[in-house]
Design an enzyme around this catalytic site. Structure first.
Site, PDB file in Angstrom:
ATOM      1  N   HIS A  94     -36.692   0.098  20.336  1.00  0.00           N
ATOM      2  CA  HIS A  94     -35.538  -0.753  19.496  1.00  0.00           C
ATOM      3  C   HIS A  94     -34.905  -2.031  19.420  1.00  0.00           C
ATOM      4  CE1 HIS A  94     -36.431   2.930  17.131  1.00  0.00           C
ATOM      5  NE2 HIS A  94     -36.876   1.993  16.262  1.00  0.00           N
ATOM      6  N   THR A 136     -37.030   0.390  11.575  1.00  0.00           N
ATOM      7  CA  THR A 136     -36.910   1.392  13.014  1.00  0.00           C
ATOM      8  C   THR A 136     -37.542   3.013  12.445  1.00  0.00           C
ATOM      9  OG1 THR A 136     -34.415   2.046  11.653  1.00  0.00           O
ATOM     10  CG2 THR A 136     -34.819  -0.087  12.592  1.00  0.00           C
ATOM     11  N   ASP A 137     -36.486   3.557  13.505  1.00  0.00           N
ATOM     12  CA  ASP A 137     -36.766   5.140  12.579  1.00  0.00           C
ATOM     13  C   ASP A 137     -35.482   5.700  12.451  1.00  0.00           C
ATOM     14  OD1 ASP A 137     -38.770   8.118  14.946  1.00  0.00           O
ATOM     15  OD2 ASP A 137     -37.995   7.940  12.868  1.00  0.00           O
ATOM     16  N   ILE A 138     -35.629   6.849  12.231  1.00  0.00           N
ATOM     17  CA  ILE A 138     -34.136   7.622  11.565  1.00  0.00           C
ATOM     18  C   ILE A 138     -32.961   6.632  12.706  1.00  0.00           C
ATOM     19  CG2 ILE A 138     -34.282   9.434  12.173  1.00  0.00           C
ATOM     20  CD1 ILE A 138     -33.675  10.054   9.792  1.00  0.00           C
ATOM     21  N   ASP A 183     -31.440   4.826  14.917  1.00  0.00           N
ATOM     22  CA  ASP A 183     -32.210   3.987  15.840  1.00  0.00           C
ATOM     23  C   ASP A 183     -31.766   2.978  16.473  1.00  0.00           C
ATOM     24  OD1 ASP A 183     -35.386   5.833  16.402  1.00  0.00           O
ATOM     25  OD2 ASP A 183     -33.942   6.076  17.727  1.00  0.00           O
TER      26      ASP A 183
END
Ligand code: GLC
Length: 657
Positions: free
Chosen positions: A238, A260-262, A264
């Site tokens: 990230h 982004t993922d959760i 992150d």
């Protein structure tokens, strides 16, 4: 747009953050929601679960507030994880998870299924599907293996691209649907096998094994990419300019939205300890090239960016780049004209024809791995059926079904049969006896087994998701091991149905097992598809898209398995089943292989190959032909063999060749 309005567009909040009970269940807390829209100018939300009518009302209300009450009236972009069907809609059609689906090697049936998912998703105003997973599933311990299309980069890229094309180009007019290539990059082979733990991936392996499926998805026009939560070679992806900017943006030329993922960015502080504070982590992720932050349950992202701009560490021009991509995506999805769900179009959700496609998907995907002749079952044979999935829709549908970990039994659609019900329908109720759950080898069970001709056990794994599925041993748990051994002592012909998200070790049981089928999590159509295969009214045609290990401590994908050299000098732990393993009820004969050349001299040389496939059996069948090449000498070790093409001969008739 004001800076606040721009930064709100770059923020994605979980619906659970603005519902009355703080869960996904779509009961709007209008005050909290207005705070998100009017104070924080949030432009995107994700995740919910419930019946289609509730979805329609909920999305209509949140879009109305966003469009009518905010200054600019920009419609919301709403994301969902419909990873194996409209799996967060009570009436939705549930397909096999990707690992099962990939064993079909059938791009056409996969595309058909993905079109159903698009038609059951977009009309609800859900315009962003966080799918397909394009990670290469080469580590059998990894708890998200079932979400991948297996261990081969070409299979992952081909089937993943079919999903992208179907999601983004299915006829869901006037609603658009964006696919999301995830999780970029190197997420699926953590050294420990545990989710979100460090991966060590040399550039050569990155380019040869991990990037190709994403490159194919980009070529298919995928509109968005989601970033890998993990770290590669010590660097949280990230915050990585190398992986996101240099490779994804510059080298691969991706100019769509990167999400982004959760949570992150925060995890780069809390989990990776890569940055001392959230502000530095935000700066790193923006400089790396992300456009939208799935912050889920807080609004700090925007405030921190404003400070970075005031401190001269970030330019508003960089923010404008991301906001432009996000608004372009909303425009491409027709959201400015059609943000509101259509009650009428949602009538097709859960339609019978969709079930038939889900059933066909399962039938094409289930893999018959061993059959010593006890299959197909003979008419009126007495069957004893037991195991955790024998009479459970929850187990057959698997994770990511109405809830992250799979909803409890009562929420699953009852108009599709359980395995036991499908057995009764197809084999005759008087011929089927269901074992107790949990299995109890008591007098009744012994009596029931004694009067049966064949025993069918479902074994494997109850549903899990992500880190909840971390394990340290691929062996079966004690209870299932005991159940199999007790049944085997009875000496009856035994069929094992593997219902799991990854290959659990079955070597200890193989000798006394007559037949083995890998079912994975086969979804709504699984029970009937399995029953038809066992009964012989369907001819199995699935092949493994992954290598099935025989031993807990040894696994290797087919392209890096032991070579002849090791074979001669040690007792290699050959796999239980090879990549591509799978049989039907009709043996196929391959003859007259023709190749235009046996040597590839330069990169753009094309080799034409052909082979005759003849059905020697007494049933129509389908056969997947796998074409491999091998680079015999390489200063950098070359794969022992590499899949270069695959195709499924749809209907190989008796007289056809
Ligand atoms: C999860 C998963 C990702 C999913 C996202 C939103 O943590 O890693 O695949 O799309 O959160 O639910």
């Amino acid at each position: 747009m004001t800076l606040d309005e721009k930064l709100g567009q770059m923020t994605q909040i979980c619906f659970s953050n603005i519902t009355l009970d703080g869960t996904k269940t779509l009961d709007l807390n209008a005050d909290l929601f207005r705070e998100a829209i009017l104070s924080h100018k949030v432009g995107s939300f994700l995740s919910g679960t419930g019946p289609k009518d509730k979805w329609v009302n909920f999305i209509t209300e949140v879009q109305r507030i966003a469009i009518e009450e905010s200054r600019l009236g920009i419609p919301l972009l709403i994301g969902i994880d419909h990873v194996h069907g409209a799996n967060y809609v009570d009436e939705g059609t549930i397909f096999p998870h990707n690992l099962t689906l990939s064993c079909s090697f059938d791009t056409s049936v996969i595309r058909q299924g993905a079109e159903v998912v698009a038609k059951e998703t977009a009309p609800l105003g859900l315009s962003w599907n966080f799918a397909p997973v394009l990670d290469v599933g080469k580590n059998p311990y990894w708890p998200r293996l079932y979400e991948t299309f297996g261990e081969d980069p070409l299979v992952c890229g081909t089937l993943g691209s079919a999903f992208v094309d179907a999601y983004q180009n299915a006829n869901t007019e006037p609603f658009g649907l964006a696919a999301c290539a995830k999780h970029f990059i190197g997420y699926s082979d953590p050294k420990s096998g545990w989710d979100r733990t460090p991966a060590e991936i040399p550039d050569q392996i990155l380019y040869e094994q991990f990037l190709p499926s994403f490159e194919m998805a980009l070529k298919a026009g995928v509109k968005t990419v989601m970033v890998n939560s993990g770290e590669v070679n010590g660097e949280p992806v990230h915050g990585s300019k190398f992986y996101i900017d240099e490779i994804l943006r510059q080298r691969m030329g991706f100019d769509g939205v990167i999400l982004t993922d959760i949570k992150d960015i925060s995890k780069m502080v809390d989990m990776h300890s890569a940055y001392g504070n959230y502000k530095d982590a935000v700066l790193a992720s923006i400089n790396a090239g992300i456009d939208m932050a799935m912050t889920c349950n807080h609004y700090d992202f925007a405030g921190v960016i404003k400070e970075l701009i005031e401190e001269g560490r970030l330019s508003e021009a960089r923010i404008d780049e991301s906001v432009k991509r996000i608004l372009q995506l909303k425009k491409d999805l027709n959201l400015f004209e059609h943000a509101y769900p259509a009650g009428t179009q949602s009538d097709q959700i859960g339609h019978e024809t969709h079930y038939e496609i889900a059933k066909r998907s399962a039938a094409e995907s289930i893999v018959l791995l061993k059959n010593d002749g006890i299959l197909p079952l003979k008419k009126d044979q007495k069957v004893f059926l037991a195991g955790f999935a024998a009479h459970s829709r929850k187990m057959m549908n698997g994770p990511w079904t109405l809830e992250w970990l799979g909803a409890e039994e009562d929420r699953h659609r009852k108009d599709v049969p359980s395995l036991y019900e499908a057995f009764c329908q197809q084999l005759g109720m008087s011929n089927v006896t269901l074992g107790a759950l949990p299995f109890n080898f008591n007098r009744q069970a012994i009596k029931d087994i004694e009067k049966s001709d064949v025993v069918v056990l479902t074994i494997g794994e109850e549903p899990y998701s992500e880190f909840k599925g971390n394990i340290g041993d691929l062996s079966l748990d004690a209870a299932q091991t005991e159940m199999i051994k007790q049944v085997q002592e009875m000496g009856k012909p035994l069929v094992l149905l593997l219902v799991a998200g990854r290959p659990r070790i079955i070597k200890p049981f193989m000798e006394q097992t007559g037949a083995v089928l890998f079912c994975g999590y086969p979804g709504h159509g699984g029970p009937e598809a399995i029953t038809e295969i066992l009964a012989g009214t369907a001819n199995p045609s699935g092949k493994l898209s992954f290598t099935y290990p025989a031993n807990v401590g040894y696994f290797s994908p087919y392209y890096h398995k032991y070579s002849e050299y090791h074979h001669s000098s040690s007792k290699p732990f050959v796999p239980q089943f090879e990549f591509g393993a799978g049989q039907g009820y009709s043996p196929f004969e391959y003859t007259d292989l023709q190749v235009s050349d046996t040597l590839i001299q330069d990169l753009d040389q094309v080799i034409h190959c052909a082979v005759n496939v003849k059905n020697l059996g007494s049933m129509d069948g389908k056969e997947t032909v796998l074409w491999f090449i091998r680079d015999e000498i390489g200063t950098i070790t070359r794969p022992v063999k590499q899949l270069k093409h695959f195709e499924k001969q749809m209907r190989v008739f008796l007289e056809d060749t």
